[in-house]
Design an enzyme around this catalytic site. Structure first.
Site, PDB file in Angstrom:
ATOM      1  N   VAL A   1       2.799   2.587   2.285  1.00 41.75           N
ATOM      2  CA  VAL A   1       4.156   2.407   2.802  1.00 41.75           C
ATOM      3  C   VAL A   1       4.927   1.385   1.965  1.00 41.75           C
ATOM      4  O   VAL A   1       6.073   1.615   1.572  1.00 41.75           O
ATOM      5  CB  VAL A   1       4.132   1.979   4.288  1.00 41.75           C
ATOM      6  CG1 VAL A   1       5.540   1.707   4.804  1.00 41.75           C
ATOM      7  CG2 VAL A   1       3.445   3.050   5.141  1.00 41.75           C
ATOM      8  N   GLY A   2       4.275   0.257   1.666  1.00 39.64           N
ATOM      9  CA  GLY A   2       4.945  -0.821   0.943  1.00 39.64           C
ATOM     10  C   GLY A   2       5.497  -0.373  -0.408  1.00 39.64           C
ATOM     11  O   GLY A   2       6.618  -0.732  -0.782  1.00 39.64           O
TER      12      GLY A   2
ATOM     13  N   GLY B   1       0.837  -1.193   0.000  1.00 42.81           N
ATOM     14  CA  GLY B   1       0.000   0.000   0.000  1.00 42.81           C
ATOM     15  C   GLY B   1       0.870   1.241   0.000  1.00 42.81           C
ATOM     16  O   GLY B   1       1.926   1.276  -0.630  1.00 42.81           O
TER      17      GLY B   1
ATOM     18  N   LYS C   1       0.333   3.502  20.319  1.00 44.52           N
ATOM     19  CA  LYS C   1       1.718   3.982  20.360  1.00 44.52           C
ATOM     20  C   LYS C   1       2.156   4.241  21.802  1.00 44.52           C
ATOM     21  O   LYS C   1       3.309   3.980  22.169  1.00 44.52           O
ATOM     22  CB  LYS C   1       1.845   5.242  19.509  1.00 44.52           C
ATOM     23  CG  LYS C   1       1.644   4.955  18.019  1.00 44.52           C
ATOM     24  CD  LYS C   1       1.415   6.227  17.220  1.00 44.52           C
ATOM     25  CE  LYS C   1       1.262   5.934  15.728  1.00 44.52           C
ATOM     26  NZ  LYS C   1       0.804   7.131  14.978  1.00 44.52           N
TER      27      LYS C   1
END
Lengths: 437, 437
Positions: free
Chosen positions: A22-23, A20, A212
């Site tokens: 990032v990938g 996507g 996070k």
């Protein structure tokens, strides 16, 4: 493990799970930076395959021949050394990562949800199979924060972490602060500009920031912390009145992830908070992220940068890929996650906080006494009071000293029922400054 | 290497060379944090000895029995695993570090001068003897910056580093900016408060910052850079007029270490510069340090914290000690310094910079033409001009576009000789903003 030959032929084969936002950037950077990465790691990093959901989807610049829909086969292929997981979410990411480690692969992931919810399981697998597990990209995108926490601060004692770890909410609050707009308009603007998703729930309700916070707290305090341990309030209730009230006292509103030692345990929470405009975090604008750390010896540290976006996140992934590749070539592993301290996570009600309260009251004598009595009856001490006349009513701003959050909340409930109080206009916690008695 | 037994008896023995401001804190923290350090590294870190110049000197809290004046014997003792060098300066630190590595010790040092001047030699010894060499404390004290540069950004391409890496000069400039005081008074105040030494030369003439710039540039660009390669100007010539002139255009003055790609090489320089007040570095006040990094994929990153002081610097040393201890137990080493790029360091004259120039001129028509002509004759393009009348004279502020620094300097020389120019009141470079044409 694939056979690694002597120089100059050393090659490490990389499987990419997910292609996507990032990938795609990870694939691009692996190709574009191939020569530099080879010198820096000591081996060429060769993309062995890319697992996707749909083959037909257009992916400019990505070699179609590398695509496969069988992620499990790719993640466990005998010739693969390093597995990069950028699918996100719990499944199938968890099964893929566990299988990859079982098959001796080094794993790099950007998956905050998985680490916050099932961190113990994946770390246990990492230990059991002797497989590296790196995830710098999972918190604050491109900002190197996990490695400094895990390694640079390994000789220190962290007291507190204050983080702006969600770019969407920081953008919205920054707009509200700058323009006086309300939450709804600012969210729409963020969506129009691509800073917020069509369904903004994960961001504005602070689920993303809470995941996070759990990861940061675990590293900071050498303790197991999961997303469920994190007290969470989003920013949907933040009003223009809150922002204005903060301004009158030289503060600004930020969504903070707060991890701190509390008594003999730790407290981990995510909520909007007022911080002084002079605090280093106050200057963090737009969609930027920053993490502020208070450590016993190092003092105050801050790490600032892009918290999201395909390319910045991919940069963090690549840094981890270089690290696991170097470890692999050296026949070693990175430091294990240490959870030896096993500090209890204390409930929000017991956490010490300070409140900033704005009240609409009648502008006449005798108002302050019952208000002050409400605070006193819950053992809450007042630090400052400021009354501003506005015709026949007045705005009363009260800032408290530290008190148990539950006692502060009970005080607010009592104030709402007081006849002299026309409305509780704003209630927000105050962070980032010493409680000066 | 000493024999490392199986758990629970694993012990690594540490030799401390130097017991001044930093060394005292390292010794204290090794003792106070012993249990935590043992769990985090996997072995107890035992102080084997402390090399000092004079045994008689009072050192509260330090075990007298550990002291020795024979640093070389301690650094090479067979039972020592890790050597910490916090003596500073070139000799005897260099000989001790080289001997320690030759004897198989892992070395942690805070010695910026040695690394900036003889980095090649000590790194070569680290390679030759397979010995770890870590030096996070050498740049920006407690701020984890070298490890992120070396490891987290290993998958990225750094374009530029802008650093406030000297706390003394930042304190002085911050005072000048806040109070309008001149350099001399602000220096005296810094000395009175312990932020500047009796002989402040190394700080105010920017020798300290130049050494750090050389180290940062080497890591950022995978290239050998020594202190002699760094163009250096201190802050002794910065005037109240410079600060006032910066303010009129929304800027502030900082001493910056600047490392950047320049043509097919790199440029490394340290000098006072005006930066916009909106720049993240502008908010770095007092004696704090910060390093701002622009990388191709990660974007803009900033690392902020205490740049000096015994305890913060000792915290950085301890982080490195944990790292080398973990490496030693795993039978491995940290990543080697990579200098494969071997980019040429370009001379200052060829570096592209922008100038902010304030001129006292007669307040009458016909002044601007010869001034503009002086810039044009050196090929320097003007971005903005602002004239403020002050009675019978006027203040003319000119900001240029980017040009070769040598051409800008030649322009200033010509301006000084122009009859219409009564005085060149202020000349300073502008950094930290895009050159908007």
């Amino acid at each position: 493990m694939s056979v690694v030959e002597d120089k100059p032929g050393k090659v490490l084969r990389v499987a990419l799970l997910g292609c996507g936002v990032v990938g795609t950037q990870v694939a691009r950077l692996l190709a574009e930076q191939a020569d530099d990465l080879a010198v820096r790691t000591g081996a060429r990093l060769e993309l062995a395959g890319i697992a996707v959901r749909r083959l037909a989807h257009a992916r400019p610049g990505v070699d179609q021949a590398l695509l496969t829909t069988d992620a499990m086969a790719l993640a466990t292929r005998p010739d693969v050394d390093v597995v990069i997981e950028v699918i996100g979410g719990i499944e199938p990411a968890r099964s893929l990562i566990l299988a990859a480690m079982e098959h001796g692969k080094s794993v790099v992931t950007a998956n905050k949800a998985l680490l916050a919810e099932h961190g113990e399981q994946v770390h246990a697998a990492s230990r059991a199979f002797g497989a590296d597990l790196y995830y710098e990209a999972a918190v604050a995108g491109a900002i190197p924060i996990l490695r400094p926490m895990r390694e640079s601060l390994a000789g220190d004692t962290v007291h507190r972490v204050l983080g702006i770890v969600n770019g969407t909410t920081n953008f919205i609050l920054d707009r509200m602060d700058g323009s006086g707009a309300d939450f709804g308009d600012s969210l729409e603007e963020a969506q129009a500009l691509g800073y917020a998703e069509a369904d903004p729930t994960a961001d504005v309700e602070a689920f993303d920031a809470a995941a996070k916070a759990a990861i940061l707290a675990g590293l900071a305090f050498h303790t197991r912390v999961t997303a469920a341990d994190v007290y969470r309030e989003g920013i949907t209730e933040v009003t223009a009145a809150d922002i204005a009230s903060a301004k009158t006292l030289g503060r600004t509103v930020k969504l903070l992830a707060i991890c701190e030692r509390s008594g003999d345990g730790v407290a981990v929470r995510v909520h909007p908070a007022m911080i002084p405009r002079s605090h280093p975090l106050a200057a963090v604008g737009g969609a930027y992220n920053a993490v502020f750390v208070e450590a016993q010896s190092a003092g105050r540290l801050m790490f600032y940068g892009a918290g999201a976006g395909g390319t910045p996140t991919a940069a963090a992934v690549l840094g981890d890929v270089v690290a696991v590749a170097r470890n692999r070539l050296a026949g070693t592993r990175g430091p294990e996650l240490s959870t030896y301290a096993e500090l209890p996570v204390r409930p929000m009600g017991d956490t010490l906080t300070r409140y900033h309260v704005s009240l609409d009251v009648a502008d006449k004598p005798g108002v302050l006494a019952p208000v002050a009595e409400a605070f006193a009856s819950h053992g809450v001490s007042i630090q400052a009071v400021r009354q501003t006349s506005r015709g026949d009513d007045a705005l009363l701003i009260i800032v408290t000293h530290e008190a148990r959050d539950a006692d502060l909340a009970a005080t607010i409930a009592e104030l709402q029922a007081l006849p002299v109080v026309r409305a509780v206009a704003s209630v927000m916690r105050v962070e980032g400054e010493e409680d000066q008695s």
